[in-house]
Scaffold this active site. Sequence first.
Site, PDB file in Angstrom:
ATOM      1  N   HIS A  99       0.846  -1.200   0.000  1.00 14.32           N
ATOM      2  CA  HIS A  99       0.000   0.000   0.000  1.00 14.32           C
ATOM      3  C   HIS A  99       0.874   1.240   0.000  1.00 14.32           C
ATOM      4  O   HIS A  99       1.939   1.273   0.603  1.00 14.32           O
ATOM      5  CB  HIS A  99      -0.953   0.013   1.198  1.00 14.32           C
ATOM      6  CG  HIS A  99      -0.295  -0.288   2.513  1.00 14.32           C
ATOM      7  ND1 HIS A  99       0.043  -1.569   2.886  1.00 14.32           N
ATOM      8  CD2 HIS A  99       0.104   0.518   3.513  1.00 14.32           C
ATOM      9  CE1 HIS A  99       0.613  -1.539   4.082  1.00 14.32           C
ATOM     10  NE2 HIS A  99       0.677  -0.284   4.488  1.00 14.32           N
ATOM     11  N   HIS A 101       0.935   5.079   1.156  1.00 16.69           N
ATOM     12  CA  HIS A 101       0.306   6.124   1.964  1.00 16.69           C
ATOM     13  C   HIS A 101       0.421   7.444   1.194  1.00 16.69           C
ATOM     14  O   HIS A 101       1.519   7.831   0.788  1.00 16.69           O
ATOM     15  CB  HIS A 101       1.037   6.300   3.297  1.00 16.69           C
ATOM     16  CG  HIS A 101       1.040   5.097   4.197  1.00 16.69           C
ATOM     17  ND1 HIS A 101       0.214   4.982   5.293  1.00 16.69           N
ATOM     18  CD2 HIS A 101       1.788   3.965   4.181  1.00 16.69           C
ATOM     19  CE1 HIS A 101       0.458   3.826   5.913  1.00 16.69           C
ATOM     20  NE2 HIS A 101       1.411   3.197   5.257  1.00 16.69           N
TER      21      HIS A 101
HETATM   22  P1  AMP Z   1       1.650   0.158   7.368  1.00 19.78           P
HETATM   23  O1  AMP Z   1       2.039   0.382   8.796  1.00 19.78           O
HETATM   24  O2  AMP Z   1       2.502   0.906   6.390  1.00 19.78           O
HETATM   25  O3  AMP Z   1       1.543  -1.317   7.058  1.00 19.78           O
HETATM   26  O4  AMP Z   1       0.223   0.815   7.198  1.00 19.78           O
HETATM   27  C1  AMP Z   1      -0.966   0.141   7.459  1.00 19.78           C
HETATM   28  C2  AMP Z   1      -2.021   1.213   7.545  1.00 19.78           C
HETATM   29  O5  AMP Z   1      -3.269   0.609   7.401  1.00 19.78           O
HETATM   30  C3  AMP Z   1      -2.031   1.971   8.887  1.00 19.78           C
HETATM   31  O6  AMP Z   1      -1.843   3.353   8.623  1.00 19.78           O
HETATM   32  C4  AMP Z   1      -3.415   1.652   9.448  1.00 19.78           C
HETATM   33  O7  AMP Z   1      -3.974   2.754  10.120  1.00 19.78           O
HETATM   34  C5  AMP Z   1      -4.197   1.305   8.198  1.00 19.78           C
HETATM   35  N1  AMP Z   1      -5.326   0.406   8.367  1.00 19.78           N
HETATM   36  C6  AMP Z   1      -5.349  -0.794   8.992  1.00 19.78           C
HETATM   37  N2  AMP Z   1      -6.566  -1.359   8.888  1.00 19.78           N
HETATM   38  C7  AMP Z   1      -7.323  -0.495   8.166  1.00 19.78           C
HETATM   39  C8  AMP Z   1      -8.673  -0.489   7.722  1.00 19.78           C
HETATM   40  N3  AMP Z   1      -9.516  -1.518   7.995  1.00 19.78           N
HETATM   41  N4  AMP Z   1      -9.129   0.573   7.021  1.00 19.78           N
HETATM   42  C9  AMP Z   1      -8.305   1.612   6.750  1.00 19.78           C
HETATM   43  N5  AMP Z   1      -7.012   1.663   7.126  1.00 19.78           N
HETATM   44  C10 AMP Z   1      -6.531   0.639   7.831  1.00 19.78           C
END
Ligand code: AMP
Length: 113
Positions: A99, A101
């Site tokens: 993903h 950001h």
């Molecule tokens: P990372 O730490 O780069 O793996 O980012 C994962 C991101 O996913 C974090 O910023 C979380 O807040 C976000 N996240 C986790 N679950 C969900 C969800 N169900 N909907 C939206 N964002 C999510």
Amino acid sequence: MSDCIFCKIIDGEIPADKIYEDEHLIAFNDLSPQAPVHVLVIPKKHIASTEDLLEDDAPIMGHIMTKIKDIAKLVGITNGYRLVINCGEDGQQTVPHLHIHLLGKRSLQWPPG
Ligand code: AMP
Ligand code: ZN
């Protein structure tokens, strides 16, 4: 991937605040925003991280990169933004589905922690 939270969002099993969707990607608001705009842009194909990208994924990833500016416009960003891809343990990746950001609408610090 049946146990992947982002694949569940893609399949509509888990709700998300969707910003944009097309054949290759979806973009939705992060649950825990770190900036006034914090959108996650993900490939619909389950790819665990940048470490798992294949040469065949280049068209999908290229498509995603060209759509970022449109998604930024959709959420009203006008003064720049930051893209972050966390990978693996030291990169603090918590969701093993690649993903991007997209962070904006505030002045961001550099370097990151
Ligand atoms: P990372 O730490 O780069 O793996 O980012 C994962 C991101 O996913 C974090 O910023 C979380 O807040 C976000 N996240 C986790 N679950 C969900 C969800 N169900 N909907 C939206 N964002 C999510
Ligand atoms: Zn997945």
